[in-house]
Design an enzyme around this catalytic site. Structure first.
Site, PDB file in Angstrom:
ATOM      1  N   ASP A  88       0.794  -1.244   0.000  1.00  9.24           N
ATOM      2  CA  ASP A  88       0.000   0.000   0.000  1.00  9.24           C
ATOM      3  C   ASP A  88       0.825   1.293   0.000  1.00  9.24           C
ATOM      4  O   ASP A  88       0.416   2.286   0.621  1.00  9.24           O
ATOM      5  CB  ASP A  88      -0.949   0.013   1.202  1.00  9.24           C
ATOM      6  CG  ASP A  88      -1.982  -1.091   1.148  1.00  9.24           C
ATOM      7  OD1 ASP A  88      -1.992  -1.854   0.171  1.00  9.24           O
ATOM      8  OD2 ASP A  88      -2.779  -1.186   2.095  1.00  9.24           O
TER       9      ASP A  88
ATOM     10  N   LYS B  77      -6.702  -4.839  -3.518  1.00  6.55           N
ATOM     11  CA  LYS B  77      -7.387  -5.452  -2.380  1.00  6.55           C
ATOM     12  C   LYS B  77      -8.398  -4.473  -1.788  1.00  6.55           C
ATOM     13  O   LYS B  77      -8.300  -3.264  -1.987  1.00  6.55           O
ATOM     14  CB  LYS B  77      -6.387  -5.908  -1.314  1.00  6.55           C
ATOM     15  CG  LYS B  77      -5.574  -4.791  -0.660  1.00  6.55           C
ATOM     16  CD  LYS B  77      -4.495  -5.376   0.245  1.00  6.55           C
ATOM     17  CE  LYS B  77      -3.678  -4.293   0.930  1.00  6.55           C
ATOM     18  NZ  LYS B  77      -4.432  -3.542   1.947  1.00  6.55           N
TER      19      LYS B  77
ATOM     20  N   CYS C 280      -2.241  -2.974   7.662  1.00  6.15           N
ATOM     21  CA  CYS C 280      -2.158  -3.867   6.499  1.00  6.15           C
ATOM     22  C   CYS C 280      -0.902  -4.720   6.501  1.00  6.15           C
ATOM     23  O   CYS C 280      -0.950  -5.895   6.098  1.00  6.15           O
ATOM     24  CB  CYS C 280      -2.272  -3.054   5.213  1.00  6.15           C
ATOM     25  SG  CYS C 280      -3.903  -2.297   5.017  1.00  6.15           S
TER      26      CYS C 280
END
Length: 200
Positions: free
Chosen positions: A17, A108, A145
């Site tokens: 990310d 995702k 995450c």
């Protein structure tokens, strides 16, 4: 005692990310520590590409048309309006870490990069069938995450190398708490320098 050694022939690098909305100053989900980790992550990306270690990026993606992650937005209400929107600059991987054609990008909708994504299939085949047994975890948020994905990897019997100076949290306290949990239960906590040495 080291439970296992990082083998460059059976590992893959995950870049979690590192999107503009998380990294850039003033953007909706800004994580200053993630921005400070850019040089270390870039170094690892280049080293892995040089050694033909697969590099896999993840992107957290939300939509304007419907709420694809309603519990996430319940805890982070501003995400109902802004952040990681599909097709926007904010959702893109930062230019400093721009994926190349040899890399892989997994989109995702949950913190865990394995949840309802092709990540498991990519890892199971990218170096030959079930060759990858170790994941090098970098990116942001350390405590969300990155940690969620690391725990999920452990549950799938992957060895986890969690890179302490190439993951970025919202605070030093959160960073240290996750590193403590990782080294105690879920993997090895390694520095960028230690990973580079193992790759050599």
């Amino acid at each position: 005692m080291t439970p296992w050694h990082l083998d460059p022939e059976s590992c893959a690098l995950l870049v979690i990310d590192m999107q503009n909305d998380f990294v850039r100053e003033g953007f909706p989900m800004e994580v200053p520590m993630a921005r400070s980790r850019l040089p270390a992550i870039r170094t690892l990306v280049h080293a892995c590409r040089a050694r033909r270690v697969p590099v896999v990026y993840t992107q957290q993606i939300l939509y304007d048309s419907f709420d694809v992650s309603p519990l996430e937005t319940a805890y982070q209400p501003k995400l109902r309006e802004v952040g990681m929107r599909d097709g926007t600059y904010g959702a893109e991987i930062v230019d400093e870490l721009r994926p190349e054609p040899c890399d892989h990008v997994v989109r995702k909708h949950r913190y865990d990069a394995f949840h309802n994504t092709p990540l498991q299939s990519v890892l199971a085949t990218v170096r030959g069938l079930n060759v990858v047994d170790t994941l090098i975890i970098t990116g942001t948020l350390t405590e969300v995450c990155c940690e969620s994905t690391a725990r999920s990897a452990f549950m799938r019997d992957y060895k986890v190398a969690f890179v302490s100076d190439a993951t970025g949290a919202l605070s030093e306290a959160a960073q240290e708490a996750t590193l403590h949990t990782m080294r105690s239960f879920f993997g090895r906590v390694m520095t960028t320098a230690e990973v580079l040495e193992a790759l050599r």
